[in-house]
Design an enzyme around this catalytic site. Structure first.
Site, mmCIF file in Angstrom:
data_model
loop_
_atom_site.group_PDB
_atom_site.id
_atom_site.type_symbol
_atom_site.label_atom_id
_atom_site.label_comp_id
_atom_site.label_asym_id
_atom_site.label_seq_id
_atom_site.Cartn_x
_atom_site.Cartn_y
_atom_site.Cartn_z
ATOM 1 N N SER A 175 26.748 30.184 31.845
ATOM 2 C CA SER A 175 27.323 31.318 31.115
ATOM 3 C C SER A 175 26.479 31.698 29.895
ATOM 4 O O SER A 175 26.087 30.838 29.106
ATOM 5 C CB SER A 175 28.738 30.980 30.647
ATOM 6 O OG SER A 175 29.207 32.026 29.814
ATOM 7 N N SER A 211 27.739 33.810 27.713
ATOM 8 C CA SER A 211 28.698 34.279 26.701
ATOM 9 C C SER A 211 28.539 33.563 25.353
ATOM 10 O O SER A 211 28.633 34.210 24.310
ATOM 11 C CB SER A 211 30.132 34.137 27.219
ATOM 12 O OG SER A 211 30.325 35.017 28.305
ATOM 13 N N THR A 263 36.002 33.098 33.355
ATOM 14 C CA THR A 263 35.061 33.525 34.381
ATOM 15 C C THR A 263 35.350 32.822 35.704
ATOM 16 O O THR A 263 36.352 32.107 35.838
ATOM 17 C CB THR A 263 33.592 33.385 33.880
ATOM 18 O OG1 THR A 263 32.739 34.006 34.829
ATOM 19 C CG2 THR A 263 33.173 31.943 33.687
ATOM 20 N N LYS A 319 39.588 33.927 37.275
ATOM 21 C CA LYS A 319 40.086 35.226 36.782
ATOM 22 C C LYS A 319 41.451 35.615 37.366
ATOM 23 O O LYS A 319 42.290 36.173 36.672
ATOM 24 C CB LYS A 319 39.070 36.322 37.091
ATOM 25 C CG LYS A 319 37.792 36.233 36.253
ATOM 26 C CD LYS A 319 36.874 37.370 36.600
ATOM 27 C CE LYS A 319 35.693 37.428 35.656
ATOM 28 N NZ LYS A 319 34.926 38.660 35.809
ATOM 29 N N ASN A 357 39.744 38.687 32.315
ATOM 30 C CA ASN A 357 38.553 37.976 31.828
ATOM 31 C C ASN A 357 38.631 37.678 30.334
ATOM 32 O O ASN A 357 37.730 37.063 29.785
ATOM 33 C CB ASN A 357 37.277 38.769 32.156
ATOM 34 C CG ASN A 357 37.180 40.057 31.358
ATOM 35 O OD1 ASN A 357 38.151 40.484 30.733
ATOM 36 N ND2 ASN A 357 36.018 40.667 31.374
ATOM 37 N N ASP A 364 36.145 44.306 32.158
ATOM 38 C CA ASP A 364 34.993 44.629 33.024
ATOM 39 C C ASP A 364 34.845 46.140 33.240
ATOM 40 O O ASP A 364 33.727 46.653 33.329
ATOM 41 C CB ASP A 364 35.126 43.934 34.384
ATOM 42 C CG ASP A 364 34.773 42.459 34.289
ATOM 43 O OD1 ASP A 364 34.023 42.078 33.364
ATOM 44 O OD2 ASP A 364 35.244 41.670 35.136
ATOM 45 N N GLY A 422 36.801 41.425 43.764
ATOM 46 C CA GLY A 422 37.397 41.552 42.436
ATOM 47 C C GLY A 422 36.603 42.499 41.550
ATOM 48 O O GLY A 422 37.179 43.331 40.834
ATOM 49 N N ARG A 469 31.815 45.253 54.193
ATOM 50 C CA ARG A 469 31.634 44.582 55.485
ATOM 51 C C ARG A 469 32.990 44.455 56.189
ATOM 52 O O ARG A 469 33.158 44.861 57.317
ATOM 53 C CB ARG A 469 31.013 43.198 55.242
ATOM 54 C CG ARG A 469 30.936 42.335 56.474
ATOM 55 C CD ARG A 469 30.244 41.032 56.144
ATOM 56 N NE ARG A 469 30.961 40.277 55.090
ATOM 57 C CZ ARG A 469 30.539 39.127 54.599
ATOM 58 N NH1 ARG A 469 29.417 38.581 55.042
ATOM 59 N NH2 ARG A 469 31.219 38.498 53.658
ATOM 60 N N LEU A 503 36.318 45.902 56.686
ATOM 61 C CA LEU A 503 36.959 47.195 56.425
ATOM 62 C C LEU A 503 38.373 47.037 55.880
ATOM 63 O O LEU A 503 38.822 47.815 55.037
ATOM 64 C CB LEU A 503 36.975 48.025 57.726
ATOM 65 C CG LEU A 503 37.519 49.447 57.608
ATOM 66 C CD1 LEU A 503 36.715 50.259 56.591
ATOM 67 C CD2 LEU A 503 37.493 50.148 58.972
HETATM 68 P P1 ATR Z 1 33.505 39.594 43.311
HETATM 69 O O1 ATR Z 1 34.657 39.142 42.444
HETATM 70 O O2 ATR Z 1 32.157 39.341 42.683
HETATM 71 O O3 ATR Z 1 33.647 41.000 43.752
HETATM 72 P P2 ATR Z 1 34.297 38.638 45.914
HETATM 73 O O4 ATR Z 1 35.719 38.981 45.636
HETATM 74 O O5 ATR Z 1 33.978 37.345 46.552
HETATM 75 O O6 ATR Z 1 33.463 38.618 44.571
HETATM 76 O O7 ATR Z 1 33.634 39.849 46.758
HETATM 77 C C1 ATR Z 1 32.352 39.780 47.265
HETATM 78 C C2 ATR Z 1 31.963 41.123 47.900
HETATM 79 O O8 ATR Z 1 30.637 40.982 48.437
HETATM 80 C C3 ATR Z 1 32.855 41.514 49.067
HETATM 81 O O9 ATR Z 1 32.894 42.918 49.131
HETATM 82 C C4 ATR Z 1 32.091 40.940 50.261
HETATM 83 O O10 ATR Z 1 32.374 41.565 51.493
HETATM 84 P P3 ATR Z 1 33.606 41.047 52.425
HETATM 85 O O11 ATR Z 1 34.853 41.536 51.760
HETATM 86 O O12 ATR Z 1 33.356 41.700 53.733
HETATM 87 O O13 ATR Z 1 33.493 39.550 52.449
HETATM 88 C C5 ATR Z 1 30.660 41.227 49.836
HETATM 89 N N1 ATR Z 1 29.692 40.354 50.517
HETATM 90 C C6 ATR Z 1 29.356 39.078 50.187
HETATM 91 N N2 ATR Z 1 28.419 38.591 51.032
HETATM 92 C C7 ATR Z 1 28.156 39.577 51.935
HETATM 93 C C8 ATR Z 1 27.290 39.691 53.060
HETATM 94 N N3 ATR Z 1 26.488 38.682 53.436
HETATM 95 N N4 ATR Z 1 27.283 40.850 53.743
HETATM 96 C C9 ATR Z 1 28.074 41.895 53.368
HETATM 97 N N5 ATR Z 1 28.917 41.847 52.308
HETATM 98 C C10 ATR Z 1 28.969 40.703 51.604
#
Ligand code: ATR
Length: 277
Positions: A15, A17, A62, A66, A87, A102, A130, A152, A154
């Site tokens: 971090s 921060s 963090t 969260k 956060n 954020d 998130g 990815r 939907l």
């Molecule tokens: P954050 O809080 O940083 O947004 P998260 O909630 O884990 O973290 O979300 C990660 C995002 O990255 C999601 O949109 C995820 O897609 P999925 O919802 O389909 O999992 C996307 N992501 C992570 N790795 C990926 C990959 N290899 N290909 C496509 N999308 C990916």
């Protein structure tokens, strides 16, 4: 009493921060302190219950806490409610309160680095996690009327479209190149495109020439996604400023001064990132 604030996470050693708040404490001559505390999931409840008794003014939360802190702290504001994660926490009238800064951080970073970024009200948001929620909140607040969330999975994008209501649409990643041509802003909130991960399937040539491309990932400062956009001659903004700006409201809550995300602070963090390479 000396005001003390914290950042909790697991892991926490990465971090930046403490560096940010330490800089502001010194800059403003405030005799407070800010420290990183490693709190594991099974320790979180006890830590939160002890904040008042331990004399903390509040702190940052963090990954991965969260959402759990959002659920624990009953007194969260509307932004936290909309985003479903917090956060920043602080003590007010003897009680723990929480918010999410954020969205503020995202908007203020672009205000600074790309004034006019919110003139065109069509945006493409990659990712539906998130972080994506905070970005969508910022876009709605700034008057965006056509927010296209591509993910990815939907179903996760659809959940966000339902959550945020009209003006938000959900799309699979495969459709990116069909829905990107008239966007004024493209935001990457996924970890895709970071070192070692797969590439984001967006053809930069399909974007309009005055689009702004931004990434909320700031390590490396120029992500492969931003590099691809720059090489295609497009305007880009990195995500470091979001980190700096999201920290400002918390500092004000704990230490009573709204600090600035100065160029000197930005350089300090970049220097620290270079050292860690
Ligand atoms: P954050 O809080 O940083 O947004 P998260 O909630 O884990 O973290 O979300 C990660 C995002 O990255 C999601 O949109 C995820 O897609 P999925 O919802 O389909 O999992 C996307 N992501 C992570 N790795 C990926 C990959 N290899 N290909 C496509 N999308 C990916």
């Amino acid at each position: 009493m000396l005001n003390t604030a914290f950042v909790i996470g697991d892991p926490i050693s990465q971090s930046r921060s403490p560096l940010i708040h330490g800089y502001w404490l010194k800059q403003h001559g405030i005799a407070g302190s800010y420290r990183a505390i490693h709190v594991k999931q099974n320790e979180l409840g006890a830590f939160l219950n002890g904040i008042v008794d331990n004399g903390f003014a509040g702190g940052n939360v963090t990954v991965p806490h969260k959402q759990a802190v959002f659920e624990h702290v009953k007194q969260h504001d509307e932004i936290a409610e909309i985003i479903g994660a917090v956060n920043t926490v602080w003590i007010e009238d003897g009680e723990l309160r929480a918010t999410n800064t954020d969205s503020f951080g995202f908007a203020h970073n672009l205000d600074e680095r790309a004034p006019g970024w919110d003139n065109n009200h069509t945006a493409l948001v990659l990712g539906a996690g998130g972080a994506s929620r905070a970005i969508i909140h910022a876009l709605k607040t700034r008057g965006f009327t056509d927010i296209r969330v591509a993910n990815r999975g939907l179903s996760r994008a659809k959940e966000l479209a339902d959550r945020f209501g009209k003006n938000i649409s959900a799309h699979p990643l495969e459709a990116l190149n069909e829905i990107s041509g008239d966007a004024g802003l493209v935001v990457n909130t996924t970890s895709l495109g970071m070192q070692g991960e797969g590439e984001i399937p967006l053809d930069m040539q399909k974007l309009q020439s005055n689009v702004l491309v931004t990434d909320i990932v700031y390590v490396p400062l120029e992500t492969p996604f931003l590099k691809k956009a720059r090489l295609a001659g497009l305007k880009t903004a990195d995500g470091l400023g979001m980190l700096l700006h999201q920290a400002r409201p918390g500092f004000e809550k704990w230490f009573g001064v709204m600090p600035e995300a100065t160029t000197e602070l930005r350089q300090l963090i970049i220097h620290d990132m270079d050292k860690a390479k």
